[in-house]
Scaffold this active site. Sequence first.
Site, mmCIF file in Angstrom:
data_model
loop_
_atom_site.group_PDB
_atom_site.id
_atom_site.type_symbol
_atom_site.label_atom_id
_atom_site.label_comp_id
_atom_site.label_asym_id
_atom_site.label_seq_id
_atom_site.Cartn_x
_atom_site.Cartn_y
_atom_site.Cartn_z
ATOM 1 N N GLU A 30 -23.740 -6.052 5.171
ATOM 2 C CA GLU A 30 -22.711 -5.047 5.477
ATOM 3 C C GLU A 30 -23.088 -3.725 4.807
ATOM 4 O OE1 GLU A 30 -18.549 -6.797 5.386
ATOM 5 O OE2 GLU A 30 -19.701 -8.411 4.438
ATOM 6 N N GLU A 45 -24.759 -5.926 -3.100
ATOM 7 C CA GLU A 45 -23.482 -6.093 -2.397
ATOM 8 C C GLU A 45 -23.626 -5.917 -0.883
ATOM 9 O OE1 GLU A 45 -20.461 -6.953 -3.363
ATOM 10 O OE2 GLU A 45 -20.993 -7.235 -5.470
ATOM 11 N N GLU A 103 -15.848 -18.909 -0.997
ATOM 12 C CA GLU A 103 -16.957 -17.946 -0.995
ATOM 13 C C GLU A 103 -18.015 -18.397 -1.973
ATOM 14 O OE1 GLU A 103 -16.561 -13.730 -1.839
ATOM 15 O OE2 GLU A 103 -14.481 -13.805 -1.161
ATOM 16 N N LYS A 138 -20.622 -1.407 2.353
ATOM 17 C CA LYS A 138 -19.992 -1.899 1.134
ATOM 18 C C LYS A 138 -20.426 -1.060 -0.061
ATOM 19 C CE LYS A 138 -18.800 -5.987 0.406
ATOM 20 N NZ LYS A 138 -18.708 -7.405 0.028
#
Length: 461
Positions: free
Chosen positions: A321, A330, A267, A324
Amino acid sequence: MEKTINATASAVSGLLFFLLTVNFFNGVQGSIGVNYGTVADNLPAPAEVARFLLQDTLINRVRLFDANPAILQAFAHTGVAITVTVPNEEIPDLTKLASARQWLKTNIIPYIPSTNIVRILVGNEILSTANKLFIANLLPSMENLHAALVEESLSHRIQVSTPHSLAILSSSSPPSTGKFRKGYDAVVLQPVLSFLRATGAPFMVNPYPFFGCSAETLDYALFQPNAGVLDSNTGHTYTNMLDAQLDAIFSAMKLVGFGDLEIVIAETGWPSIGDPAQVGVDAKSAAEYNGNLIRHVNSGIGTPLMPNRTFETYVFALFNEDLKPGPTCERNFGLFRPDMTPVYDAGILRHKNSASIPINPSPVVTPVSPMPSTGKQWCVPKSGVDPTILQNNIDYVCGLGIDCRPIQAGGDCFLPNTVQAHAAYAMNAYFQAMGRYAYDCDFAHTGAITTVDPSNGGCNY
């Protein structure tokens, strides 16, 4: 971060060739993947995502944060290398071999070999959770999953590993002083490293220069021109933060006797939107980081302590997303919006006029036999197969990192310069590299095993 995830290159532009094909440098290859998180209520259907990645991007690897059956099915017959994850909370169950066998039969067996599952990650950043139950059960779960893979004759195809945050380090600056946290080094990490070495799996880390930078070090984090940071112990000057983070991990591994293991970046990424007080959080910075990241890890330059290497790297993340938790950033690490339009240009979209880039590489499908071939055997194309299909086979194999230089201009096997001959070399190279299992010569029913050596002249198969 999911803290709680050619042989036909002559017609391709230099940049696309650089990013799409495997860059060979001292025999090591790099590959770009993406973390496909699903903590959102507005994402497209998995089949649409798979089609989009194949047709419109250069991404050839995908990491999932679970073993979502709809996603695994959607990537069937694509050739895209898929990494699945055992969620943290499921780790304790896998300390029983019977449970590991069942997990495999439920989450892996139904989808292979149609779906190219290459790795199982046990948890995510387990040591950072400080959950003693998860930590104590991490290695036993990894061992049981590997044992279950061995029983299914799949351990040659599917690795077992686990990703770590940089919080496993007690020291990281300068990079040469990198060391693992006391208490985790000998008790947890050394046994895990021993397992990885024994099974041929990589050590996986989640480095994020974004979380380690300030206004003063922003250029250093974004691979932009800067004065650099000197490691007085080695005399090396670091010009980007990612190299420093990777070398700190390498130093820690070397200190405990495991400097030989491959490191995979599981990641890394940069958000395009954040809260007002955050530094360098905008689409321009995200494009700079991820674009420069891709060029750097595939360049073959390596790092000061790991020169002449490329790094398999997974960018976080595929989509923004919206569900989240946490700060705004984030929810905004995505390369693409839910409608699959790019948030910014990171250099991973295909050029529509590059017709020579394979759109749908041939997968290796239904197994013919679970047993490896015996004696000297080769894999060649069946007669009468459409050359377009054979070219897809070539592109698929070469895109995986098999050495295709012999069939490129000037190579020992370039002549005869026909698709049939080049496909024979590429398909056999894959067959030999994967262990000579019969299903490694299937290629969507276009390959056949022969006992007649197809080598000719100076071209040795």
